[in-house]
Design an enzyme around this catalytic site. Structure first.
Site, PDB file in Angstrom:
ATOM      1  N   GLY A 285      -3.879  -4.456 -19.578  1.00  0.00           N
ATOM      2  CA  GLY A 285      -3.458  -4.272 -20.969  1.00  0.00           C
ATOM      3  C   GLY A 285      -2.384  -3.213 -21.140  1.00  0.00           C
ATOM      4  O   GLY A 285      -2.121  -2.746 -22.256  1.00  0.00           O
TER       5      GLY A 285
ATOM      6  N   ALA B 217      18.053  13.285   7.893  1.00  0.00           N
ATOM      7  CA  ALA B 217      19.201  13.824   7.144  1.00  0.00           C
ATOM      8  C   ALA B 217      19.119  13.419   5.674  1.00  0.00           C
ATOM      9  O   ALA B 217      19.393  14.220   4.767  1.00  0.00           O
ATOM     10  CB  ALA B 217      20.504  13.323   7.774  1.00  0.00           C
TER      11      ALA B 217
ATOM     12  N   SER C  90      10.631  14.148   2.599  1.00  0.00           N
ATOM     13  CA  SER C  90       9.681  13.901   3.694  1.00  0.00           C
ATOM     14  C   SER C  90       9.621  15.150   4.563  1.00  0.00           C
ATOM     15  O   SER C  90      10.633  15.863   4.701  1.00  0.00           O
ATOM     16  CB  SER C  90      10.153  12.726   4.557  1.00  0.00           C
ATOM     17  OG  SER C  90       9.428  12.706   5.778  1.00  0.00           O
TER      18      SER C  90
ATOM     19  N   ARG D 146       0.841  -1.201   0.000  1.00  0.00           N
ATOM     20  CA  ARG D 146       0.000   0.000   0.000  1.00  0.00           C
ATOM     21  C   ARG D 146       0.877   1.252   0.000  1.00  0.00           C
ATOM     22  O   ARG D 146       0.586   2.235   0.672  1.00  0.00           O
ATOM     23  CB  ARG D 146      -0.965  -0.002   1.174  1.00  0.00           C
ATOM     24  CG  ARG D 146      -0.338  -0.352   2.489  1.00  0.00           C
ATOM     25  CD  ARG D 146      -1.370  -0.583   3.568  1.00  0.00           C
ATOM     26  NE  ARG D 146      -0.748  -1.231   4.722  1.00  0.00           N
ATOM     27  CZ  ARG D 146      -1.424  -1.884   5.639  1.00  0.00           C
ATOM     28  NH1 ARG D 146      -2.721  -1.971   5.564  1.00  0.00           N
ATOM     29  NH2 ARG D 146      -0.793  -2.451   6.657  1.00  0.00           N
TER      30      ARG D 146
ATOM     31  N   LYS E 142      16.453  12.799   3.950  1.00  0.00           N
ATOM     32  CA  LYS E 142      15.341  13.488   3.284  1.00  0.00           C
ATOM     33  C   LYS E 142      15.639  14.974   3.098  1.00  0.00           C
ATOM     34  O   LYS E 142      15.205  15.582   2.117  1.00  0.00           O
ATOM     35  CB  LYS E 142      14.045  13.262   4.072  1.00  0.00           C
ATOM     36  CG  LYS E 142      13.589  11.805   4.045  1.00  0.00           C
ATOM     37  CD  LYS E 142      13.318  11.359   2.607  1.00  0.00           C
ATOM     38  CE  LYS E 142      12.990   9.913   2.440  1.00  0.00           C
ATOM     39  NZ  LYS E 142      12.676   9.553   1.048  1.00  0.00           N
TER      40      LYS E 142
ATOM     41  N   TYR F 144      17.275   9.159   8.809  1.00  0.00           N
ATOM     42  CA  TYR F 144      16.169   9.313   7.855  1.00  0.00           C
ATOM     43  C   TYR F 144      15.963  10.808   7.546  1.00  0.00           C
ATOM     44  O   TYR F 144      15.864  11.205   6.384  1.00  0.00           O
ATOM     45  CB  TYR F 144      14.898   8.701   8.442  1.00  0.00           C
ATOM     46  CG  TYR F 144      13.677   8.812   7.541  1.00  0.00           C
ATOM     47  CD1 TYR F 144      13.485   7.939   6.478  1.00  0.00           C
ATOM     48  CD2 TYR F 144      12.715   9.808   7.755  1.00  0.00           C
ATOM     49  CE1 TYR F 144      12.365   8.039   5.655  1.00  0.00           C
ATOM     50  CE2 TYR F 144      11.597   9.919   6.943  1.00  0.00           C
ATOM     51  CZ  TYR F 144      11.432   9.024   5.897  1.00  0.00           C
ATOM     52  OH  TYR F 144      10.320   9.135   5.072  1.00  0.00           O
TER      53      TYR F 144
ATOM     54  N   ILE G 214       1.382   9.722   5.471  1.00  0.00           N
ATOM     55  CA  ILE G 214       0.581   9.020   4.476  1.00  0.00           C
ATOM     56  C   ILE G 214       0.339   7.594   4.991  1.00  0.00           C
ATOM     57  O   ILE G 214       1.224   7.011   5.639  1.00  0.00           O
ATOM     58  CB  ILE G 214       1.315   8.982   3.099  1.00  0.00           C
ATOM     59  CG1 ILE G 214       1.849  10.375   2.720  1.00  0.00           C
ATOM     60  CG2 ILE G 214       0.399   8.407   2.015  1.00  0.00           C
ATOM     61  CD1 ILE G 214       0.830  11.473   2.562  1.00  0.00           C
TER      62      ILE G 214
HETATM   63  N1  LIG Z   1       4.236   7.241   4.101  1.00  0.00           N
HETATM   64  C1  LIG Z   1       4.600   8.388   4.626  1.00  0.00           C
HETATM   65  O1  LIG Z   1       3.984   8.876   5.592  1.00  0.00           O
HETATM   66  C2  LIG Z   1       5.763   9.158   4.051  1.00  0.00           C
HETATM   67  C3  LIG Z   1       6.030  10.409   4.586  1.00  0.00           C
HETATM   68  C4  LIG Z   1       7.076  11.132   4.071  1.00  0.00           C
HETATM   69  C5  LIG Z   1       7.845  10.628   3.047  1.00  0.00           C
HETATM   70  N2  LIG Z   1       7.567   9.408   2.543  1.00  0.00           N
HETATM   71  C6  LIG Z   1       8.413   8.904   1.465  1.00  0.00           C
HETATM   72  O2  LIG Z   1       7.638   8.336   0.445  1.00  0.00           O
HETATM   73  C7  LIG Z   1       8.396   7.295  -0.183  1.00  0.00           C
HETATM   74  C8  LIG Z   1       7.579   6.035  -0.273  1.00  0.00           C
HETATM   75  O3  LIG Z   1       7.340   5.562   1.033  1.00  0.00           O
HETATM   76  P1  LIG Z   1       6.072   4.695   1.436  1.00  0.00           P
HETATM   77  O4  LIG Z   1       5.414   5.396   2.518  1.00  0.00           O
HETATM   78  O5  LIG Z   1       5.326   4.292   0.240  1.00  0.00           O
HETATM   79  O6  LIG Z   1       6.828   3.450   2.109  1.00  0.00           O
HETATM   80  P2  LIG Z   1       6.816   1.891   1.822  1.00  0.00           P
HETATM   81  O7  LIG Z   1       7.585   1.282   2.930  1.00  0.00           O
HETATM   82  O8  LIG Z   1       5.441   1.433   1.562  1.00  0.00           O
HETATM   83  O9  LIG Z   1       7.623   1.795   0.465  1.00  0.00           O
HETATM   84  C9  LIG Z   1       9.027   1.865   0.404  1.00  0.00           C
HETATM   85  C10 LIG Z   1       9.488   0.842  -0.594  1.00  0.00           C
HETATM   86  O10 LIG Z   1      10.922   0.919  -0.731  1.00  0.00           O
HETATM   87  C11 LIG Z   1      11.383  -0.404  -0.872  1.00  0.00           C
HETATM   88  N3  LIG Z   1      12.795  -0.511  -0.527  1.00  0.00           N
HETATM   89  C12 LIG Z   1      13.371  -0.480   0.704  1.00  0.00           C
HETATM   90  N4  LIG Z   1      14.682  -0.661   0.602  1.00  0.00           N
HETATM   91  C13 LIG Z   1      14.957  -0.793  -0.709  1.00  0.00           C
HETATM   92  C14 LIG Z   1      16.160  -1.018  -1.444  1.00  0.00           C
HETATM   93  N5  LIG Z   1      17.347  -1.111  -0.839  1.00  0.00           N
HETATM   94  N6  LIG Z   1      16.074  -1.110  -2.787  1.00  0.00           N
HETATM   95  C15 LIG Z   1      14.878  -1.026  -3.414  1.00  0.00           C
HETATM   96  N7  LIG Z   1      13.719  -0.833  -2.782  1.00  0.00           N
HETATM   97  C16 LIG Z   1      13.765  -0.711  -1.437  1.00  0.00           C
HETATM   98  C17 LIG Z   1      10.515  -1.229   0.068  1.00  0.00           C
HETATM   99  O11 LIG Z   1      10.564  -2.609  -0.246  1.00  0.00           O
HETATM  100  C18 LIG Z   1       9.158  -0.596  -0.185  1.00  0.00           C
HETATM  101  O12 LIG Z   1       8.466  -1.233  -1.215  1.00  0.00           O
HETATM  102  C19 LIG Z   1       9.685   7.153   0.624  1.00  0.00           C
HETATM  103  O13 LIG Z   1      10.715   7.868  -0.010  1.00  0.00           O
HETATM  104  C20 LIG Z   1       9.338   7.809   1.950  1.00  0.00           C
HETATM  105  O14 LIG Z   1      10.461   8.311   2.618  1.00  0.00           O
HETATM  106  C21 LIG Z   1       6.537   8.645   3.023  1.00  0.00           C
END
Ligand SMILES: NC(=O)c1ccc[n+]([C@@H]2O[C@H](COP(=O)([O-])OP(=O)(O)OC[C@H]3O[C@@H](n4cnc5c(N)ncnc54)[C@H](O)[C@@H]3O)[C@@H](O)[C@H]2O)c1
Length: 253
Positions: free
Chosen positions: A56, A161, A144, A18, A163, A159, A192
């Site tokens: 598709g 640093a 982030s 998700r 971002k 984390y 999120i």
């Molecule tokens: N969800 C939030 O609240 C939030 C907030 C701020 C920023 N973000 C950023 O959004 C982005 C997506 O995060 P998300 O919330 O969908 O998290 P998520 O954990 O669902 O997705 C992160 C994905 O990165 C993959 N991953 C981890 N290490 C990896 C590697 N070495 N090589 C390849 N893939 C790898 C994981 O398998 C995962 O599928 C990230 O950059 C995160 O920092 C998310």
């Protein structure tokens, strides 16, 4: 508006069930892009490839460790070999870890910086020669709100640093690639509803966190994917060096 018809897009970290990357990959495909899905989670990328192909549309999955220059070069070489170009790169893969600085090992620090920040440098370095040659590109890097405020409910300084580093890296790259029709922007999500904080919080915990968010709820992955799709479109060609906060009003700059 905002068609990605015929575009070739790489989305990293698109395997999680998700996550923002999955929502972005599916959204890109829905708008006509051929999508290259990379993640360290092989089952996850195969699943997303299957979902896109069942509609598709074209997709190609790679098991990729984004901290590995070799893995990244393989993705780029095979994408160029199959599709002949790369129009869009979304550096989305990331990890977080709830650990205090006094307890953090150098390995902890290095791993988070490698996966979250060095990966963006490595992927940009690998795709840029072909983008420069074709004078077209859209790069979107995921930052982030933690990179601006520090982690509030979950995470570590490494984390934050990484971002914050994404923001500086993106802005610098603008100076280098703008003459070639390549834009570089970042997206800065707040909270999120995904698994990045060690799994999605219980409803009770979500309500507690949401009380501090002006919109009073977590953001949805499709709300982040929509902004990424816009920045990835041809129409966004004069937007570069921009950072879009998607945080329900929790932080404004
Ligand atoms: N969800 C939030 O609240 C939030 C907030 C701020 C920023 N973000 C950023 O959004 C982005 C997506 O995060 P998300 O919330 O969908 O998290 P998520 O954990 O669902 O997705 C992160 C994905 O990165 C993959 N991953 C981890 N290490 C990896 C590697 N070495 N090589 C390849 N893939 C790898 C994981 O398998 C995962 O599928 C990230 O950059 C995160 O920092 C998310």
């Amino acid at each position: 508006m905002f068609s990605l018809d015929g575009r070739v897009a790489i989305v990293t970290g698109a395997g999680s069930k998700r996550g923002i990357g999955r929502a972005t990959a599916i959204s890109f495909a829905g708008q006509g892009a051929k999508v290259i899905i990379c993640d360290i989670d092989l089952d996850g990328v195969m699943d997303v490839e299957g979902i896109i192909k069942a509609k598709g549309q074209e997709a190609l999955a790679f098991k990729t460790d984004v901290s590995s220059a070799g893995d990244i070069q393989k993705v780029v070489n095979e994408t160029l070999g199959k599709f002949g170009k790369i129009d869009i790169l979304v550096n989305n893969a990331a990890i977080n870890q709830p650990v205090k600085v006094i307890d953090m090992s150098e390995e902890d620090w290095d791993r988070v910086i490698a996966v979250n920040l060095t990966s963006a440098f490595l992927f940009c370095r690998a795709v840029l020669p072909s983008m420069i040659e074709r004078k077209y590109g859209r790069i979107i890097n995921l930052s982030s709100v933690a990179g601006k405020t520090g982690c509030i409910s979950y995470g570590g300084a490494h984390y934050c640093a990484s971002k914050a580093g994404i923001l500086g890296f993106s802005k610098h790259l603008v100076q280098e690639v703008s003459p070639y029709g390549i834009t570089v922007n970042s997206i800065t999500p707040g909270t999120i509803a995904t698994d990045i904080r060690g799994g999605l919080e219980s409803e009770e915990k979500q309500m507690e966190i949401s009380a501090r968010i002006p919109c009073r709820r977590f953001g949805r992955t499709d709300e982040v994917a929509a902004a990424i799709c816009f920045l990835a479109s041809e129409e966004a060609g004069y937007i570069t060096g921009e950072d879009i906060d998607i945080n329900g009003g929790v932080y404004m700059d």
